[in-house]
Design a protein around this motif. Structure first.
Motif, PDB file in Angstrom:
ATOM      1  N   GLU A 164       2.619   7.949   4.409  1.00  0.00           N
ATOM      2  CA  GLU A 164       2.723   9.360   4.043  1.00  0.00           C
ATOM      3  C   GLU A 164       1.696  10.169   4.828  1.00  0.00           C
ATOM      4  N   PRO A 165       1.944  11.477   5.028  1.00  0.00           N
ATOM      5  CA  PRO A 165       0.923  12.329   5.642  1.00  0.00           C
ATOM      6  C   PRO A 165      -0.299  12.429   4.722  1.00  0.00           C
ATOM      7  N   LEU A 166      -1.480  12.440   5.311  1.00  0.00           N
ATOM      8  CA  LEU A 166      -2.710  12.629   4.558  1.00  0.00           C
ATOM      9  C   LEU A 166      -2.822  14.103   4.175  1.00  0.00           C
ATOM     10  N   LYS A 167      -3.051  14.386   2.893  1.00  0.00           N
ATOM     11  CA  LYS A 167      -3.075  15.762   2.407  1.00  0.00           C
ATOM     12  C   LYS A 167      -4.486  16.325   2.284  1.00  0.00           C
ATOM     13  N   LEU A 168      -5.491  15.494   2.529  1.00  0.00           N
ATOM     14  CA  LEU A 168      -6.880  15.953   2.494  1.00  0.00           C
ATOM     15  C   LEU A 168      -7.438  15.965   3.906  1.00  0.00           C
ATOM     16  N   PRO A 169      -8.383  16.865   4.209  1.00  0.00           N
ATOM     17  CA  PRO A 169      -9.018  16.850   5.531  1.00  0.00           C
ATOM     18  C   PRO A 169      -9.779  15.538   5.742  1.00  0.00           C
TER      19      PRO A 169
ATOM     20  N   GLU B 280      -5.786   3.641   8.893  1.00  0.00           N
ATOM     21  CA  GLU B 280      -4.514   4.366   8.900  1.00  0.00           C
ATOM     22  C   GLU B 280      -4.135   4.711   7.461  1.00  0.00           C
ATOM     23  N   HIS B 281      -3.994   5.993   7.167  1.00  0.00           N
ATOM     24  CA  HIS B 281      -3.608   6.386   5.814  1.00  0.00           C
ATOM     25  C   HIS B 281      -2.175   5.944   5.531  1.00  0.00           C
ATOM     26  N   ILE B 282      -1.982   5.351   4.341  1.00  0.00           N
ATOM     27  CA  ILE B 282      -0.645   4.907   3.956  1.00  0.00           C
ATOM     28  C   ILE B 282      -0.097   5.722   2.789  1.00  0.00           C
ATOM     29  N   SER B 283      -0.902   5.909   1.716  1.00  0.00           N
ATOM     30  CA  SER B 283      -0.340   6.638   0.573  1.00  0.00           C
ATOM     31  C   SER B 283      -1.415   7.238  -0.332  1.00  0.00           C
ATOM     32  N   ASN B 284      -1.046   8.352  -1.003  1.00  0.00           N
ATOM     33  CA  ASN B 284      -1.780   8.924  -2.124  1.00  0.00           C
ATOM     34  C   ASN B 284      -3.207   9.340  -1.778  1.00  0.00           C
TER      35      ASN B 284
ATOM     36  N   LEU C  11       0.812  -1.212   0.000  1.00  0.00           N
ATOM     37  CA  LEU C  11       0.000   0.000   0.000  1.00  0.00           C
ATOM     38  C   LEU C  11       0.848   1.265   0.000  1.00  0.00           C
ATOM     39  N   SER C  12       2.111   1.155   0.365  1.00  0.00           N
ATOM     40  CA  SER C  12       2.966   2.336   0.469  1.00  0.00           C
ATOM     41  C   SER C  12       3.459   2.776  -0.904  1.00  0.00           C
TER      42      SER C  12
END
Length: 553
Positions: free
Chosen positions: A435-440, A481-485, A426-427
């Motif tokens: 990765e940090p989540l870029k959306l709220p 847990e957010h992993i990527s994209n 998934l990474s």
């Protein structure tokens, strides 16, 4: 939470002899072993080692029942387990469901149209429809009962009484048309609880009786099974509440047992939900083993004839054991050339096994109030009993207890490796780093819909995306847990029927529209679909009168 009280040895021993007769040559070894103090010492050691509060055992030999119990039915207040203590036997109920169907098959006078090879859609027209005409038109009664219909488990789709729209056997049956199929008919065993609920619905439709009424009238009452009922509420209603054991899980971190709640699951009848004692259910085992009414020779053959291999790809079979075949509510395999017929049961806080060795006319029912009771019963004691029957020298015997520990350790290690592999997949760079989540987070929040699995509501909990599916029969929660994209999440599954115990990790994926807004969610909820996700479309309330839901694609 409770610490385990001191265990007692062999309490509540009984021996009931229905009639006398000459015993089979080696079968007496099983009886002698079961009734020995060495057996008591062995069982007490095992239930302490495997954290089993209570264990109730009944051994059947020909017409004789030998019963004893160990430990506790309840820990607070302490109440000894006895041969009459009642347990939820979970999937060990399936042989009763198959037996009910077998009685219809055997009744040529009233049900000549019901045969093992009759297609289900002929018996339940309009109700029994699968996701493909070839399946609807060809899946038979015995396909349903032997888990070879082509339909994987789909355990997450049905809703309990905790839901605002609970399922029942009819709605479970009618929802089959909305569930993805994974393999051709009769090519692979895929264990399926819901199809046993469908079988119970078949019994109701054809007999014009409730499933419970049919079981009481045709099986339990004729066999004198006066302590056996369907569902915990019914057990209490008939005045047997003081004999019910409580379900427990062991909390390793605190070294204590955690008591769980009883589960009332009418929507899952047929797959489980039978409450009984080891002494009562042993009467059912005795009837099958000895072909006693209501079991006759043809019914026996129908229940015990394997239809499909359960584990053809197993490269670590138990020593001296064959591959296993699934019959109808029973499983069959050979140990050192001798057939064993059995079925286990497992739900949060309870586990069970019932079994018999046809050649020796020896069988039994082992019930306990923790998940590891099945390990002690099925994985260890059943094998040790047949070793006694076969007079295997001590030096040649497998250490079944050590093997169970080894298999558990290997399973946990395999699960850990699979989770690490999934995280890497998934990474972004196959390194497993998130990765940090870029959306709220609130962009993802809302209701999502799948026609077979119904609604899933994404919310925020502890600054993470979270799904509460505790209204399902197999109640669970997902922490994402957010992993990527902004797309790929690692979902941690928690069993909400087992005090929120972590179960596993799975893939969760969001898909976006042209405005970079999540409009679809995919969850890897069914392993047999080989990576095919269960897809949920986002739902929004319309602004029109009546606040109708609109699926966003």
């Amino acid at each position: 939470m409770s610490s385990p009280p001191e265990q007692h040895s062999g309490q509540g021993k009984t021996s009931d002899r229905a009639s006398s007769g000459k015993m089979a040559p080696n079968a007496t070894n099983a009886v002698s072993f079961f009734n020995s103090t060495a057996f008591d010492t062995r069982v007490n050691a095992l239930i302490n080692e495997w954290h089993v509060p209570g264990l109730s055992l009944t051994l059947v030999h020909q017409q004789e029942l030998h019963s004893k119990a160990f430990g506790f039915a309840t820990l607070e207040p302490p109440r000894n387990c006895t041969p009459d203590t009642l347990f939820d036997i979970a999937s060990a109920s399936k042989s009763t469901t198959a037996g009910a169907v077998a009685l219809l098959v055997d009744d040529e006078e009233n049900y000549p149209h019901v045969q093992w090879d009759t297609t289900m859609s002929k018996l339940l027209p309009d109700d029994f429809v699968m996701a493909g005409d070839s399946y609807t038109n060809n899946v038979t009664v015995e396909d349903v009962l032997s888990h070879r219909s082509g339909l994987p488990s789909h355990d997450d789709f049905y809703f309990s009484k905790r839901s605002s729209h609970p399922d029942d056997p009819r709605t479970v049956t009618r929802n089959l048309r909305n569930l993805p199929i994974s393999v051709p008919i009769r090519t692979k065993e895929q264990y399926n609880n819901s199809l046993y609920t469908v079988a119970s619905y078949l019994v109701e439709k054809l007999s014009n009786k409730s499933f419970e009424e049919f079981l009481h009238e045709r099986i339990w009452k004729p066999l004198g099974m006066s302590s056996t009922n369907l569902q915990p509420d019914k057990t209490r209603e008939v005045g047997l509440g003081d004999r019910m054991s409580k379900p427990y899980i062991w909390k390793e971190e605190s070294r204590r047992f955690q008591v769980l709640e009883y589960e009332q699951t009418p929507e899952a009848q047929g797959a489980g939900s039978v409450w009984t004692s080891s002494k009562d259910y042993a009467l059912w085992v005795k009837a099958i083993m000895n072909k006693e009414a209501p079991i006759n020779d043809e019914i026996y053959k129908g229940l015990t004839r394997p239809r499909i291999f359960s584990n053809p790809e197993d490269d670590d079979l138990d020593p001296f054991c064959s591959w296993q075949g699934y019959a109808a509510g029973l499983e069959s395999y050979f140990y050192r050339g001798h057939q064993i017929i059995q079925h286990d049961g497992l739900i949060s806080g309870f586990s069970s096994v019932h079994f018999f060795f046809p050649e020796f006319k020896v069988g039994g029912v082992f019930l306990g109030n923790s998940e590891n009771a099945g390990t002690v019963g099925s994985g260890i004691l059943v094998k040790e009993i047949i070793d006694e029957i076969l007079e295997i020298p001590e030096s040649d015997r497998t250490d079944w207890n050590a093997r169970q520990h080894k298999q558990n350790d290997e399973y946990e290690e395999s699960k850990k490796e699979s989770q690490e592999k999934l995280r890497k997949e998934l990474s972004a760079n196959d390194d497993g780093l998130a990765e940090p989540l870029k959306l709220p987070l609130d962009v993802y929040v809302g209701e999502y819909w799948n026609i077979g699995y119904k609604e899933m509501v994404v919310q925020i909990k502890d600054e993470r995306l979270y799904i509460d599916a505790s209204d399902r029969t197999m109640a669970f929660a997902l922490d994402l847990e957010h992993i990527s994209n902004n797309t790929y999440f690692l979902g941690t599954i928690y069993d909400m029927l087992a005090d929120g115990e972590e179960v596993d990790k799975i893939k969760v994926e969001f898909r976006f529209d042209a405005n970079n807004r999540p409009v679809r969610m995919g969850i890897d909820q069914e392993a047999s679909l080989d990576g095919q996700l269960i897809l949920y479309d986002r739902v929004e309330e319309s602004s029109g009168q009546g606040q109708q839901k609109v699926v966003v694609r």
